[in-house]
Design an enzyme around this catalytic site. Structure first.
Site, PDB file in Angstrom:
ATOM      1  N   SER A 298       0.839  -1.197   0.000  1.00 22.62           N
ATOM      2  CA  SER A 298       0.000   0.000   0.000  1.00 22.62           C
ATOM      3  C   SER A 298       0.878   1.253   0.000  1.00 22.62           C
ATOM      4  CB  SER A 298      -0.966  -0.035   1.186  1.00 22.62           C
ATOM      5  OG  SER A 298      -1.943   0.979   1.078  1.00 22.62           O
TER       6      SER A 298
ATOM      7  N   HIS B 132      -8.492   1.370  -0.973  1.00 21.45           N
ATOM      8  CA  HIS B 132      -8.341   0.343  -2.006  1.00 21.45           C
ATOM      9  C   HIS B 132      -9.688  -0.251  -2.415  1.00 21.45           C
ATOM     10  CE1 HIS B 132      -4.023   0.645  -1.877  1.00 21.45           C
ATOM     11  NE2 HIS B 132      -4.081   0.578  -0.554  1.00 21.45           N
TER      12      HIS B 132
END
Length: 312
Positions: A96, A204
């Site tokens: 991430s 996400h």
């Protein structure tokens, strides 16, 4: 002719943790090493704020606007020490937020540009989370396929997707609060451990779509170079070396799943036998036991750790 066994060269990959790995004092171990200190000083200058002091302030660490660039700085500082100690790399991957550190480590993006970008990204994600509320939950014991099936069952007319494909035994789902609550109820029925994450939104997932315009605008101002070694990219879970593709994929990053298991396997497939987690904590090192059990994995949280990795 020697009968000595042939030594196999260790092939290292760098792994970079993301948000959630931060802790109070995480920059302190790096202040005395010149390679790391240079990164922390550059980050402090770019942010107009002392990164080391901020990392010692719990209130600063609780804010997305500080913690994202601070984590990026600590990740890159750890990597620079590994390089200074002579550790060679065959590839990198970041989880991430950690992907921004991977891009800097590989030389694809300059540190100053990455710092500016994660500040913009953090603010845009915060706004998107307020505009389209959502949350995230970790499912322990479920791989991607089973987590996706649970999302299909609980979604209804809401948003609910697998956000982090962490390992064969851990996934994170992301979506609207009602959908997450339904999924958590299913998990409880099936004796699957579900842990709600403390996040500002459904990262996400499609609920982050409002964040993309500001992030894309900043990405368009950044120069991307060919990386020194491949980056195992979150969005596709494969090795990427083309600068234009790295730019394009980074624009999809905030709304796409983190294909971590695939990314790590991609590094292993090109011969990586050692995975060094550069930055705070050991979350990614622990995941390695489930993804590539035979590989060596080590968390690098101090210059001493880096020296130990360099000496084998």
């Amino acid at each position: 002719m020697s009968d000595a066994p042939e030594q196999t060269e260790t092939r290292h990959s760098g792994l970079f943790p993301g948000q959630g790995s931060q802790f109070e004092g995480m920059a302190d171990p790096w202040t005395e090493h010149p390679a790391a200190r240079a990164i922390l000083d550059e980050a402090s200058s770019s942010m107009s704020r002392d990164v080391v002091a901020g990392c010692g302030d719990p209130s600063a660490l609780a804010t997305t606007e500080f913690v994202q660039p601070a984590l990026l700085a600590c990740d890159v500082a750890a990597f620079r020490v590994l390089e200074a100690e002579g550790v060679p790399f065959v590839g990198v991957a970041g989880h991430s937020l950690g992907e921004f550190a991977a891009l800097v480590a590989a030389g694809a993006v300059a540190l100053g540009d990455a710092l500016d970008l994660v500040v913009v990204r953090g603010a845009a994600m915060q706004r998107a989370g307020e505009e389209r509320p959502g949350t995230m939950t970790a499912l322990l014991g479920l791989g991607t396929e089973d987590a996706a099936a649970m999302c299909d069952e609980a979604r209804r007319d809401d948003v609910l997707v697998v956000a982090n494909e962490n390992s064969p035994a851990q996934s994170v789902i992301s979506g609207s609060v009602p959908a997450i609550e339904r999924a958590e109820a299913l998990a409880k029925e099936r004796k699957v451990r579900a842990i709600r994450l403390t996040v500002a939104g459904a990262f996400h997932s499609p609920l982050m779509e409002p964040a993309r315009a500001a992030i894309d605008e900043r990405i368009d101002t950044i120069a991307f170079s060919a990386p020194r070694f491949p980056v195992a990219e979150n969005v596709v879970g494969t090795l990427v070396s083309d600068p234009a593709e790295l730019r394009s994929l980074l624009k999809r990053h905030v709304v796409s799943p983190v294909r971590w298991e695939s990314s790590v396997r991609a590094l292993a497939d090109v011969g990586a036998t050692s995975f060094l987690e550069a930055g705070p904590g050991d979350v990614l090192t622990k995941l390695m036991k489930r993804i590539v059990p035979d590989a060596a994995a080590r968390a690098i949280g101090s210059p001493q750790d880096a020296r130990a990795a360099a000496s084998g």
